[in-house]
Design an enzyme around this catalytic site. Sequence first.
Site, PDB file in Angstrom:
ATOM      1  N   HIS A 275       0.851  -1.187   0.000  1.00 24.88           N
ATOM      2  CA  HIS A 275       0.000   0.000   0.000  1.00 24.88           C
ATOM      3  C   HIS A 275       0.883   1.232   0.000  1.00 24.88           C
ATOM      4  O   HIS A 275       1.932   1.263   0.646  1.00 24.88           O
ATOM      5  CB  HIS A 275      -0.929   0.001   1.217  1.00 24.88           C
ATOM      6  CG  HIS A 275      -2.066   0.959   1.086  1.00 24.88           C
ATOM      7  ND1 HIS A 275      -1.939   2.308   1.340  1.00 24.88           N
ATOM      8  CD2 HIS A 275      -3.356   0.767   0.704  1.00 24.88           C
ATOM      9  CE1 HIS A 275      -3.109   2.900   1.138  1.00 24.88           C
ATOM     10  NE2 HIS A 275      -3.971   2.002   0.741  1.00 24.88           N
ATOM     11  N   GLU A 328      -7.753  -4.920  -0.430  1.00 22.43           N
ATOM     12  CA  GLU A 328      -8.286  -5.655  -1.564  1.00 22.43           C
ATOM     13  C   GLU A 328      -8.087  -7.167  -1.436  1.00 22.43           C
ATOM     14  O   GLU A 328      -8.819  -7.947  -2.048  1.00 22.43           O
ATOM     15  CB  GLU A 328      -7.654  -5.135  -2.859  1.00 22.43           C
ATOM     16  CG  GLU A 328      -8.117  -3.719  -3.174  1.00 22.43           C
ATOM     17  CD  GLU A 328      -7.210  -2.993  -4.145  1.00 22.43           C
ATOM     18  OE1 GLU A 328      -6.038  -3.412  -4.280  1.00 22.43           O
ATOM     19  OE2 GLU A 328      -7.654  -2.006  -4.738  1.00 22.43           O
TER      20      GLU A 328
END
Length: 392
Positions: A275, A328
Amino acid sequence: MSMTIPDTGNTPQKDTGSMPTVKQNKGGLEGIIAATTAISKVDGTAGRLIYRGYDIHDLARTSTFEEVAHLLWFGHLPDQKELASLHEKFVAERTIPELVLHNIRELPDNSQPMDVLRTAVSAWGAISISGKPSIDQAIAATARFPLFLAAFNRYRQGLEPLESRSELGHAANYLYLLTGELPKEEHVRGLNSYLVLLADHGMNASTFTARIVASTESDIASSLVAALGALKGPLHGGAPSKVQDMIHSIGSVENAEPWIRNAITTGGRLMGFGHRVYKTFDPRAEELREMARVADPDNFLLAHHVEETAQRLLDELKPGRRLYTNVEYYSAALMNAVGLSGDLFTPTFAVSRCAGWTAHILEQANNNRLIRPEAEYTGPLSETFVPLSERK
């Protein structure tokens, strides 16, 4: 979001969108403050996400999506009367104009649902939206996102869209419209928590895009269409279905280590890892992990084994990278468990994020300054012009 192994998210002040100094960076605007906001805070170092002062763990475990939408729009959690009023407004907006239905119906069955959603929002905005963005418009848009998707999903199966059920909340009504059956309570709980977790996330790419469009004094529908275009990309919101593809490709616990080791050593991609902001565990992924465990224990075992194996191999082969699963990764497992097809994963992200997008659009519009950053020019400065007839 994926990780490529070798090289590897209050009311605005008057200067919102301006950059008082030009700060050098490697691209991607890391470290550049482009706006001020009271909506949400992402603390990437501590692994915290806060909506208007409330920790995401508390909200995901105890609140409905409607409560969180009220929090984002109005600045406080609703009391029972306020929540009932918001539900009534959602129910009143659960309609699709015939022109929009016609546009959805005429799209090819193999259209990507994200493209369908973008088209439907644009068509709806063309006939329904005018004037400065408002909370009523935010509610109207957020109420309709799941209706647009469900209508297309029914049409591509040769079925007619269903009427919403007024007694159902946002998550339950979405599942009902997709399947025609009253959803299981555990599926409603799982999807509701997912919608809460994804409702906002600071100045991410799609939210920034929405605010840029809003800063031009464009309308709320145009801002949402732009945000949808940004969310579609696999480097932002388009990765959950690719996580599912990766898990299916790995196939078994026994194949996890050789598959992942090969991906890392050959420069492949691990989908759902890494991320841009979080340098520790993504707090949303922590919540989704537990929800996926409950919703689909069998498929969770492989997904969890892949996560643990990948983390161990990353520590071995790419030490110091601090790459963890992002939102996700377990989104894919959870949405698969509640019965959504892979191509509905990212559009369902948009069903949630519409609340955050519209909150940011309103915040931008209420104290606006055109967002117009600088760019560092790196091209030539003194070329000599040659007429076309003399160029060789």
